[in-house]
Scaffold this motif. Structure first.
Motif, PDB file in Angstrom:
ATOM      1  N   ILE A  38       2.002  13.966  -6.704  1.00 50.57           N
ATOM      2  CA  ILE A  38       0.853  14.397  -7.514  1.00 50.57           C
ATOM      3  C   ILE A  38      -0.008  13.224  -7.971  1.00 50.57           C
ATOM      4  N   SER A  39       0.525  11.997  -7.936  1.00 49.59           N
ATOM      5  CA  SER A  39      -0.310  10.833  -8.217  1.00 49.59           C
ATOM      6  C   SER A  39       0.357   9.563  -7.701  1.00 49.59           C
ATOM      7  N   LEU A  40      -0.480   8.566  -7.429  1.00 50.55           N
ATOM      8  CA  LEU A  40      -0.023   7.264  -6.975  1.00 50.55           C
ATOM      9  C   LEU A  40       0.049   6.354  -8.192  1.00 50.55           C
ATOM     10  N   LEU A  41       1.147   5.625  -8.310  1.00 45.44           N
ATOM     11  CA  LEU A  41       1.371   4.746  -9.450  1.00 45.44           C
ATOM     12  C   LEU A  41       1.451   3.298  -8.967  1.00 45.44           C
ATOM     13  N   PRO A  42       1.355   2.340  -9.884  1.00 48.63           N
ATOM     14  CA  PRO A  42       1.423   0.930  -9.489  1.00 48.63           C
ATOM     15  C   PRO A  42       2.764   0.560  -8.856  1.00 48.63           C
ATOM     16  N   ARG A  73       9.094  13.875 -11.828  1.00 48.63           N
ATOM     17  CA  ARG A  73       9.788  12.603 -11.930  1.00 48.63           C
ATOM     18  C   ARG A  73       8.944  11.522 -11.265  1.00 48.63           C
ATOM     19  N   VAL A  74       9.333  10.279 -11.494  1.00 52.35           N
ATOM     20  CA  VAL A  74       8.707   9.129 -10.864  1.00 52.35           C
ATOM     21  C   VAL A  74       9.736   8.512  -9.935  1.00 52.35           C
ATOM     22  N   SER A  75       9.288   8.108  -8.739  1.00 50.54           N
ATOM     23  CA  SER A  75      10.201   7.482  -7.791  1.00 50.54           C
ATOM     24  C   SER A  75       9.467   6.389  -7.028  1.00 50.54           C
ATOM     25  N   LYS A  76      10.236   5.373  -6.640  1.00 55.87           N
ATOM     26  CA  LYS A  76       9.682   4.334  -5.782  1.00 55.87           C
ATOM     27  C   LYS A  76       9.668   4.836  -4.338  1.00 55.87           C
ATOM     28  N   GLU A  77       8.744   4.288  -3.555  1.00 53.83           N
ATOM     29  CA  GLU A  77       8.567   4.711  -2.167  1.00 53.83           C
ATOM     30  C   GLU A  77       9.827   4.525  -1.331  1.00 53.83           C
ATOM     31  N   ASP A  78      10.599   3.482  -1.606  1.00 56.84           N
ATOM     32  CA  ASP A  78      11.791   3.234  -0.794  1.00 56.84           C
ATOM     33  C   ASP A  78      12.907   4.252  -1.035  1.00 56.84           C
ATOM     34  N   ASN A  79      12.707   5.200  -1.967  1.00 52.97           N
ATOM     35  CA  ASN A  79      13.672   6.264  -2.189  1.00 52.97           C
ATOM     36  C   ASN A  79      13.150   7.616  -1.717  1.00 52.97           C
ATOM     37  N   GLN A 123       5.037   3.214  -6.298  1.00 54.32           N
ATOM     38  CA  GLN A 123       5.663   4.325  -7.019  1.00 54.32           C
ATOM     39  C   GLN A 123       4.782   5.560  -6.948  1.00 54.32           C
ATOM     40  N   TYR A 124       5.425   6.716  -7.143  1.00 53.02           N
ATOM     41  CA  TYR A 124       4.745   8.007  -7.087  1.00 53.02           C
ATOM     42  C   TYR A 124       5.194   8.900  -8.233  1.00 53.02           C
ATOM     43  N   ARG A 125       4.276   9.714  -8.714  1.00 61.13           N
ATOM     44  CA  ARG A 125       4.640  10.784  -9.655  1.00 61.13           C
ATOM     45  C   ARG A 125       4.807  12.019  -8.785  1.00 61.13           C
ATOM     46  N   LEU A 126       5.939  12.691  -8.942  1.00 54.43           N
ATOM     47  CA  LEU A 126       6.317  13.826  -8.095  1.00 54.43           C
ATOM     48  C   LEU A 126       6.489  15.075  -8.937  1.00 54.43           C
ATOM     49  N   ARG A 169       0.843  -1.191   0.000  1.00 56.24           N
ATOM     50  CA  ARG A 169       0.000   0.000   0.000  1.00 56.24           C
ATOM     51  C   ARG A 169       0.878   1.241   0.000  1.00 56.24           C
ATOM     52  N   HIS A 170       0.365   2.306  -0.585  1.00 53.76           N
ATOM     53  CA  HIS A 170       1.106   3.570  -0.635  1.00 53.76           C
ATOM     54  C   HIS A 170       1.149   4.198   0.758  1.00 53.76           C
ATOM     55  N   LYS A 171       2.311   4.635   1.147  1.00 57.29           N
ATOM     56  CA  LYS A 171       2.533   5.266   2.449  1.00 57.29           C
ATOM     57  C   LYS A 171       2.199   6.761   2.411  1.00 57.29           C
ATOM     58  N   TYR A 172       2.438   7.410   1.268  1.00 63.66           N
ATOM     59  CA  TYR A 172       2.260   8.851   1.148  1.00 63.66           C
ATOM     60  C   TYR A 172       1.012   9.170   0.330  1.00 63.66           C
ATOM     61  N   ALA A 173       0.289  10.180   0.765  1.00 67.04           N
ATOM     62  CA  ALA A 173      -0.924  10.620   0.072  1.00 67.04           C
ATOM     63  C   ALA A 173      -0.587  11.705  -0.950  1.00 67.04           C
ATOM     64  N   ILE A 174      -1.493  11.908  -1.886  1.00 68.72           N
ATOM     65  CA  ILE A 174      -1.338  13.011  -2.836  1.00 68.72           C
ATOM     66  C   ILE A 174      -1.263  14.314  -2.047  1.00 68.72           C
ATOM     67  N   GLY A 175      -0.307  15.155  -2.412  1.00 71.63           N
ATOM     68  CA  GLY A 175      -0.101  16.427  -1.722  1.00 71.63           C
ATOM     69  C   GLY A 175       1.011  16.399  -0.696  1.00 71.63           C
ATOM     70  N   THR A 176       1.499  15.217  -0.327  1.00 76.12           N
ATOM     71  CA  THR A 176       2.580  15.104   0.654  1.00 76.12           C
ATOM     72  C   THR A 176       3.882  15.611   0.061  1.00 76.12           C
ATOM     73  N   GLU A 177       4.621  16.397   0.829  1.00 81.55           N
ATOM     74  CA  GLU A 177       5.935  16.900   0.416  1.00 81.55           C
ATOM     75  C   GLU A 177       6.987  15.871   0.812  1.00 81.55           C
ATOM     76  N   VAL A 178       7.810  15.467  -0.153  1.00 78.22           N
ATOM     77  CA  VAL A 178       8.822  14.438   0.088  1.00 78.22           C
ATOM     78  C   VAL A 178      10.182  14.891  -0.423  1.00 78.22           C
ATOM     79  N   ARG A 179      11.196  14.194   0.046  1.00 79.81           N
ATOM     80  CA  ARG A 179      12.576  14.426  -0.390  1.00 79.81           C
ATOM     81  C   ARG A 179      13.117  13.105  -0.929  1.00 79.81           C
TER      82      ARG A 179
END
Length: 69
Positions: free
Chosen positions: A31-35, A54-60, A42-45, A3-13
């Motif tokens: 900005i969006s949750l990806l498969p 960019r797109v990044s996996k949650e573990d990064n 994964q997330y679109r940031l 499951r995705h840990k971060y919601a749309i709108g969350t600020e990440v590094r």
């Protein structure tokens, strides 16, 4: 399925900046949750200030302490 840990709108590094340009943004907004890929969601940031996406996996990703969607 993970499951995705971060919601749309969350600020990440990004944790690892390997292979990124030195001018790449340091912080992004989800900005969006990806498969899931390789068992990691994964997330679109987007960084609006620099207009970078960019797109990044949650573990990064790590959440910024002051970020609450």
């Amino acid at each position: 399925m993970a499951r995705h840990k971060y919601a749309i709108g969350t600020e990440v590094r990004l944790i690892s900046r390997t292979w990124l340009s030195p001018t790449a943004a340091e912080t992004y907004r989800v900005i969006s949750l990806l498969p899931t890929m390789d068992l990691s969601p994964q997330y679109r940031l987007r960084n609006d200030e620099l207009g970078q996406e960019r797109v990044s996996k949650e573990d990064n990703l790590s959440v910024l302490p002051e970020s609450r969607p």
